[in-house]
Design a protein around this motif. Structure first.
Motif, PDB file in Angstrom:
ATOM      1  N   LYS A 138      -2.567 -17.261   3.864  1.00 50.18           N
ATOM      2  CA  LYS A 138      -2.241 -16.497   1.994  1.00 50.18           C
ATOM      3  C   LYS A 138      -1.904 -15.441   1.683  1.00 50.18           C
ATOM      4  N   PHE A 139      -1.839 -14.933   2.104  1.00 45.05           N
ATOM      5  CA  PHE A 139      -2.331 -13.485   1.893  1.00 45.05           C
ATOM      6  C   PHE A 139      -0.673 -12.306   1.621  1.00 45.05           C
ATOM      7  N   PHE A 140       0.649 -14.066   1.924  1.00 41.88           N
ATOM      8  CA  PHE A 140       1.492 -13.594   2.060  1.00 41.88           C
ATOM      9  C   PHE A 140       2.727 -14.754   0.873  1.00 41.88           C
ATOM     10  N   SER A 141       1.403 -15.351   0.207  1.00 42.94           N
ATOM     11  CA  SER A 141       2.070 -16.336  -0.080  1.00 42.94           C
ATOM     12  C   SER A 141       2.825 -16.526  -2.064  1.00 42.94           C
ATOM     13  N   GLN A 142       2.057 -15.254  -2.452  1.00 44.01           N
ATOM     14  CA  GLN A 142       2.649 -15.097  -3.488  1.00 44.01           C
ATOM     15  C   GLN A 142       2.665 -13.517  -3.913  1.00 44.01           C
ATOM     16  N   CYS A 143       3.809 -12.926  -3.553  1.00 40.90           N
ATOM     17  CA  CYS A 143       3.579 -11.365  -3.538  1.00 40.90           C
ATOM     18  C   CYS A 143       5.075 -11.051  -3.538  1.00 40.90           C
ATOM     19  N   GLU A 144       4.911 -10.546  -4.950  1.00 39.64           N
ATOM     20  CA  GLU A 144       6.691 -10.864  -5.113  1.00 39.64           C
ATOM     21  C   GLU A 144       6.938  -9.263  -5.619  1.00 39.64           C
ATOM     22  N   SER A 145       6.010  -9.096  -5.770  1.00 37.22           N
ATOM     23  CA  SER A 145       5.691  -7.407  -6.977  1.00 37.22           C
ATOM     24  C   SER A 145       5.262  -6.772  -5.399  1.00 37.22           C
ATOM     25  N   LEU A 146       5.175  -7.508  -4.177  1.00 38.88           N
ATOM     26  CA  LEU A 146       4.559  -5.849  -3.598  1.00 38.88           C
ATOM     27  C   LEU A 146       6.074  -5.613  -2.672  1.00 38.88           C
ATOM     28  N   VAL A 147       5.794  -4.086  -2.506  1.00 40.76           N
ATOM     29  CA  VAL A 147       6.866  -2.932  -2.506  1.00 40.76           C
ATOM     30  C   VAL A 147       6.315  -2.743  -0.849  1.00 40.76           C
ATOM     31  N   ASP A 148       5.451  -2.125  -0.702  1.00 39.21           N
ATOM     32  CA  ASP A 148       5.093  -1.613   0.353  1.00 39.21           C
ATOM     33  C   ASP A 148       3.804  -2.097   1.194  1.00 39.21           C
ATOM     34  N   VAL A 149       4.139  -2.492   2.633  1.00 33.08           N
ATOM     35  CA  VAL A 149       2.421  -3.333   2.795  1.00 33.08           C
ATOM     36  C   VAL A 149       2.242  -3.066   4.467  1.00 33.08           C
ATOM     37  N   ASN A 150       1.483  -1.599   4.255  1.00 32.73           N
ATOM     38  CA  ASN A 150       0.784  -1.266   5.603  1.00 32.73           C
ATOM     39  C   ASN A 150      -0.173  -1.322   6.420  1.00 32.73           C
ATOM     40  N   LEU A 151      -0.591  -2.519   7.304  1.00 31.87           N
ATOM     41  CA  LEU A 151      -1.763  -2.487   8.090  1.00 31.87           C
ATOM     42  C   LEU A 151      -1.604  -2.016   9.103  1.00 31.87           C
ATOM     43  N   ALA A 152      -0.568  -1.377   9.809  1.00 33.19           N
ATOM     44  CA  ALA A 152      -1.262   0.186  11.209  1.00 33.19           C
ATOM     45  C   ALA A 152      -2.186   0.059  11.676  1.00 33.19           C
ATOM     46  N   GLY A 153      -2.747  -0.127  12.375  1.00 32.95           N
ATOM     47  CA  GLY A 153      -3.854   0.149  13.429  1.00 32.95           C
ATOM     48  C   GLY A 153      -5.500  -0.099  12.997  1.00 32.95           C
ATOM     49  N   ASN A 154      -5.049  -1.475  13.394  1.00 36.76           N
ATOM     50  CA  ASN A 154      -6.448  -1.972  13.074  1.00 36.76           C
ATOM     51  C   ASN A 154      -6.864  -3.616  14.220  1.00 36.76           C
ATOM     52  N   LYS A 155      -7.389  -4.066  13.915  1.00 32.01           N
ATOM     53  CA  LYS A 155      -7.706  -5.067  15.384  1.00 32.01           C
ATOM     54  C   LYS A 155      -6.803  -6.049  14.713  1.00 32.01           C
ATOM     55  N   LEU A 156      -6.520  -6.299  13.839  1.00 30.13           N
ATOM     56  CA  LEU A 156      -5.744  -7.739  13.327  1.00 30.13           C
ATOM     57  C   LEU A 156      -4.893  -8.497  14.658  1.00 30.13           C
ATOM     58  N   TYR A 157      -4.972  -9.352  15.144  1.00 26.35           N
ATOM     59  CA  TYR A 157      -5.045 -10.626  15.456  1.00 26.35           C
ATOM     60  C   TYR A 157      -3.932 -11.801  15.735  1.00 26.35           C
ATOM     61  N   GLY A 158      -3.041 -12.487  16.054  1.00 25.31           N
ATOM     62  CA  GLY A 158      -2.407 -14.126  15.290  1.00 25.31           C
ATOM     63  C   GLY A 158      -1.362 -13.389  15.701  1.00 25.31           C
ATOM     64  N   GLN A 159      -0.706 -14.312  14.351  1.00 28.32           N
ATOM     65  CA  GLN A 159       0.780 -14.055  14.676  1.00 28.32           C
ATOM     66  C   GLN A 159       1.269 -13.466  13.450  1.00 28.32           C
ATOM     67  N   VAL A 160       2.720 -13.054  13.388  1.00 23.74           N
ATOM     68  CA  VAL A 160       2.933 -12.249  11.296  1.00 23.74           C
ATOM     69  C   VAL A 160       2.914 -13.565  10.566  1.00 23.74           C
ATOM     70  N   PRO A 161       2.105 -13.995   9.704  1.00 23.59           N
ATOM     71  CA  PRO A 161       2.419 -15.136   8.799  1.00 23.59           C
ATOM     72  C   PRO A 161       4.448 -15.527   8.991  1.00 23.59           C
ATOM     73  N   SER A 162       4.810 -16.408   8.548  1.00 22.22           N
ATOM     74  CA  SER A 162       6.056 -16.935   7.826  1.00 22.22           C
ATOM     75  C   SER A 162       6.488 -16.539   6.397  1.00 22.22           C
ATOM     76  N   SER A 163       4.938 -16.720   6.424  1.00 23.68           N
ATOM     77  CA  SER A 163       5.190 -16.487   4.542  1.00 23.68           C
ATOM     78  C   SER A 163       5.547 -15.188   4.341  1.00 23.68           C
ATOM     79  N   ILE A 164       5.268 -14.436   5.254  1.00 19.88           N
ATOM     80  CA  ILE A 164       5.655 -12.582   4.735  1.00 19.88           C
ATOM     81  C   ILE A 164       7.721 -13.237   4.159  1.00 19.88           C
ATOM     82  N   GLY A 165       8.325 -14.123   4.350  1.00 14.46           N
ATOM     83  CA  GLY A 165       9.401 -14.039   3.768  1.00 14.46           C
ATOM     84  C   GLY A 165       9.307 -14.169   2.569  1.00 14.46           C
ATOM     85  N   SER A 166       8.197 -14.510   1.748  1.00 17.05           N
ATOM     86  CA  SER A 166       8.205 -14.755  -0.504  1.00 17.05           C
ATOM     87  C   SER A 166       8.116 -13.406  -0.406  1.00 17.05           C
ATOM     88  N   CYS A 167       8.024 -12.378   0.343  1.00 18.86           N
ATOM     89  CA  CYS A 167       8.455 -11.037  -0.659  1.00 18.86           C
ATOM     90  C   CYS A 167       8.951 -10.074  -0.189  1.00 18.86           C
TER      91      CYS A 167
END
Length: 946
Positions: A138-167
């Motif tokens: 859901k994090f990338f399900s409605q993200c048309e306005s997003l220009v810059d996303v930086n989540l580096a240097g955390n402990k996130l796991y799993g896959q990059v969601p395919s919903s990223i294509g909505s941005c």
């Protein structure tokens, strides 16, 4: 009074009432959202002190920006303020928010799934925090306005969601330095506006998508530090706007494509640590703007292409660890490079420096090749040089004195060559020198006293040469010295006493020389390993267990011709007088004779005692313990017969069944990497387990032994086997532990049917309890070093207890061979850094072993299993199932289908993260405990209450 006047009067009377009934102004939603957000944070520096409820307008608060007209909050900038806490859903109140920056703080917990759905949000930076969990779809399900996303240097796991294509409007996407896995989703190919794409330092697998050539706006791509494979797709040549391309530290293969020269704007090109082969393409010379080129750690062959002379902007070139050969082209030093690394290849011939040497060169590493001839004197022309490594070649002749002209030189490594002659006095001119490594050559002469002028020196390695003379006293002027190795030379004389004043000394090896006299008195030299002093029979002092002779008075000579003769004695010279002339006695001689007699007597006594002990060695009582009557019960009993017995509880035990039953075969419980374990009973009926150490020849001195044991003895945790005491003699050491009834986890999982009764919850409990015990050890700076299922005991109530912890510290040094063969005897648990002598062993080794143990508990399989024609490694098997989307198939079939998939999958993934090949990618054990607790208590409930 007319009716009009009456009406006006009524209005005047009612006005106050009307004003009192007026509704209050609506509460500012931005202010409410920020106040709630602040309430969930810790703010140690009071950076948010201006955020108060008394204000009705947050636009004047620190770190807040508002729209000038609407007065709605449009930017929150809280980077690097030391804040901690969790992300609050109250941020969703800020409907006009455009930029949110919380980077470089200590935020924990999960991402807010619908945070990016704020209608005006364009920039979000949550990098360098402690956020965990998967990136919600859901994090990338409605993200048309997003220009810059930086989540580096955390402990996130799993896959990059395919919903990223909505941005669609995304320009920059950075999720580097997390624990993400799986392959890159096809959705990224829809990001036609993307300019910067960074997924480095994760566990991404698979190949680079063929369609990446459609992303023609890309200017920066970083896939480094993952598990990606395959070749480079030809479609990438369409990314002609790229200025940064980093594919380093993966498993890419094939040839470096010729079309690489089409990327005319490249400034950084990094293909290091992969499996590329073939030669370096000539088209590399077309990269006129290239500044950094790294092809290290591949299988490239041939020589450097001459077309590289056209790379006029090049500053750094690294071709280390390939199969390149031939002579080193002289034009390489005319390109104006700052760094040249070509170590670990097959280059040969002489190194030619021209008079027009690049004055910009800072680092030069030609080590590990087959260069020969003399080191040219022209090297003194590199006046900016900071690092020079010519080690492991065939250089001969002397060390050029021109090295002393390099005032910026910090590291010189000329080791493992065929250099001869003396160490030039001029070397002292290199005033910035920090490391000097000249070992394994044929250098002769003495250590120049001028070396004492190199005040920045931290490492001086001159071992395995033919040096003579003494250690100059000026060496004690080098107060920054940490490591000194003068071993295997022909040095002699006494050690300067002022060496004891060196405050930072960590290692001082003078073994196999001809030194004599006392060892300098200091805490460092009193605890120096004997191996660092061996081969110098003339040394004396506590470190070598040889007493130094005291200062004695001058000898008294008995002279038969003394004037004090008896007057009645015949003045003639008799035969007796002649004999007395030959007798010269002194007090020192008498003392020496007496001492020798005592030593001989002592040797005879010890020999008799040893023979007596051996004659009883076949009986059960010959275990190095005295009979019970010899135990005084005092914590500091040091009787020569009984050794020293210490119980941390202060008890004064006599073993109820007698010493003769303690260490015999009948009472043996098991054998491990450190020793054999026996069971006995104390007078109060309490059973204890006694470990007889089998590494006695490697155990430290008694003082070191006791210091480490007492540290271990302080550890108290419900999931640790407690150490209750110890027994010491020089030839026998016993550790007294609490007795844990039940079996080891290894037996439960692999050697009996009890594992069938281990439910998922019981296995989860074992994993959590083991993690907590390790976290407790690490908080007290104790590393287990030997974690495996046979060292986890399951007591009668099913509670796990971890044993055998911290014992590696009993050894004089953490030798990799000893650890890997004596201690890490169970194959599969040992972290990969044990195989690398240059990597520091840390508590991340325990994290690796825990990850293997976790997977072992979940799957019920051994860490390594052998078939007729193959070796199956558990981590690899599980990783393959997870990458194939079949994580639940990892679960031990004996459990059946009775397990929650939403717990199993993240637990298995956590195990894979803990077994990362890169130590820095493994979490701390304290973090592991928190993640496990969150997995059992799903975070979505927590989010919904945020």
């Amino acid at each position: 009074m007319n009716s009009l006047s009456l009406l006006l009067l009524l209005l005047l009377l009612l006005l106050p009432l009307l004003s009192l009934s007026k509704p209050p102004p609506p509460l500012n939603p931005d202010l409410l959202g920020l106040i709630v957000f602040k309430s969930s944070l810790l703010d140690p520096t009071s950076s948010l002190s201006s955020w108060t409820q008394d204000s009705d307008d947050p636009c004047n608060w620190a770190h807040i920006k508002c729209h000038p007209e609407s007065r709605r909050v449009v930017e929150i900038s809280l980077s690097s303020l030391g804040l901690s806490g969790k992300l609050s859903r109250s941020l969703l109140n800020l409907q006009s928010l455009q930029k949110l920056s919380l980077s470089n703080n200590n935020f924990t917990g999960f991402l807010i799934p619908d945070l990016t759905q704020l209608p005006n949000l364009t920039h979000i930076d949550l990098s360098s925090n402690g956020l965990i969990g998967e990136i919600p779809t859901k994090f990338f399900s409605q993200c048309e306005s997003l220009v810059d996303v930086n989540l580096a240097g955390n402990k996130l796991y799993g896959q990059v969601p395919s919903s990223i294509g909505s941005c669609w409007n995304l320009v920059s996407f950075n999720v580097s330095s997390n624990h993400l896995s799986g392959s890159l989703p096809d959705g990224v190919l829809s990001l036609s506006s993307l300019e910067s794409f960074d997924v480095s330092k994760n566990f991404i697998v698979g190949e680079i998508p063929d369609g990446i050539g459609k992303m023609t706006s890309l200017r920066s791509v970083d896939f480094s530090g993952n598990l990606m494979s395959g070749g480079i797709p030809d479609s990438m040549w369409k990314l002609w706007m790229l200025s940064y391309l980093n594919l380093g530290s993966n498993s890419f293969s094939g040839r470096v494509p010729d079309w690489i020269g089409e990327m005319k704007w490249l400034r950084v090109l990094d293909f290091s640590e992969n499996g590329f082969d073939g030669s370096i393409p000539d088209s590399i010379g077309d990269l006129k703007f290239l500044q950094s080129l790294n092809f290290s750690g591949n299988g490239l062959v041939g020589n450097l292409p001459e077309s590289m002379r056209d790379c006029s902007s090049l500053l750094e070139a690294d071709f280390s660890r390939n199969h390149l050969m031939g002579e080193l082209p002289s034009w390489l030093f005319e390109l104006g490079l700052q760094k040249i690394f070509i170590s670990g290849n097959k280059f040969s011939g002489k190194v030619q420096f021209s008079n027009s040497l690049g004055q910009s060169l800072l680092e030069l590493d030609l080590s590990g090749n087959e260069f020969s001839g003399e080191i040219p004197m022209e090297i003194g022309g590199l006046w900016k040089l900071e690092l020079l490594n010519l080690s492991a070649n065939l250089f001969s002749g002397g060390i050029p004195s021109s090295l002393g002209e390099l005032k910026s030189l910090e590291v010189v490594d000329l080791s493992v060559n065929r250099l001869n002659g003396s160490i030039p006095l001029e070397i002292a001119g290199a005033a910035s020198l920090q490391e000097l490594r000249l070992q394994k050559n044929f250098l002769n002469g003495g250590i120049p006293s001028q070396i004492g002028n190199c005040s920045s020196l931290t490492s001086l390695i001159l071992s395995q040469n033919k040096l003579t003379g003494s250690i100059p006293t000026s060496l004690a002027n080098l107060t920054n010295l940490e490591t000194v190795d003068l071993s295997f030379n022909s040095l002699q004389g006494s050690l300067p006493k002022n060496l004891s004043n060196l405050p930072h000394l960590l290692s001082f090896n003078i073994s196999h020389n001809n030194f004599s006299g006392p060892i300098p008195p200091s805490n460092f030299f009193n605890t120096i390993p004997p191996s660092s002093l061996s081969g110098n029979p003339g040394l004396c002092g506590s470190a070598v267990n040889i007493s130094c002779p005291g200062v004695l008075p001058k000898p008294i000579v008995l002279n038969p011709n003394s004037s004090s003769q008896n007057p009645n004695t015949n003045s003639g010279i008799t035969s007796a007088n002649i004999r007395h002339k030959k007798i010269i006695l002194s007090i020192s001689a008498i003392v020496a004779i007496g001492a020798a007699a005592l030593i001989v007597l002592g040797i005879i006594t010890i020999t008799i005692l040893n023979l007596h002990a051996r004659s009883h060695s076949s009986s059960p009582s010959a275990a190095g313990l005295a009979p019970p009557s010899d135990y005084s019960g005092s914590p500091a009993n040091t009787d020569a017969n009984s050794g020293k017995l210490v119980m941390f509880s202060g008890d004064k035990p006599e073993f109820a069944s007698g010493a003769h039953t303690i260490l015999n075969k009948e009472s043996e419980l098991g054998r491990g990497g450190f020793g054999t374990v026996y069971k006995t009973v104390l007078p109060d009926g309490r059973p204890v387990a006694i470990k007889k150490l089998t590494v006695s020849s490697l155990v430290k001195s008694q003082a070191e032994f006791e210091r480490e044991i007492k540290k271990i003895g302080k550890m108290r945790h419900p999931n640790l086997v407690s150490l209750q005491g110890y027994y010491w003699t020089p030839s026998l050491q016993l550790l007294i532990y609490e007795f844990v009834s039940g079996e080891s986890l290894h037996k439960v999982l692999h050697e009996n049917s009890a594992a069938q009764s281990l439910t998922w919850n019981e296995r989860f409990d074992i994993i959590v309890a083991t993690a907590k015990s390790l976290a407790h050890l690490h908080r007290h700076n104790i590393i287990h070093y030997n974690l495996k299922s046979s060292n986890v005991l399951i007591d009668g109530s099913g509670e796990p207890k971890v044993g055998d912890y911290g014992l590696a510290r009993l050894l004089p040094m953490l030798d990799r061979y000893v650890l890997s063969n004596k201690i890490q005897s169970a194959l599969g648990y040992m972290a990969p850094e044990f195989a690398c002598g240059t990597v520091k062993i840390t508590d991340k080794c325990d994290v690796y072993g825990f990850g293997v143990l976790l997977l072992e508990v979940v799957t019920g399989r051994r860490p390594v299993e052998y078939t007729e024609d193959d070796v199956v490694v558990l981590c690899d098997t599980v990783r393959g199932l997870v990458e194939g989307g079949r994580a639940e198939d990892c679960v031990d079939g004996r459990i059946g289908g009775k397990f929650p998939v939403d717990e199993v999958v993240p637990v298995v993934k956590l195990g894979l993260i803990c077994t990362s090949q890169v130590p820095s990618n493994r979490p701390e054990m304290g973090e592991v405990v928190k993640i496990l607790e969150m997995i059992r208590c799903p975070g979505q409930d927590e989010l919904s209450s945020g």
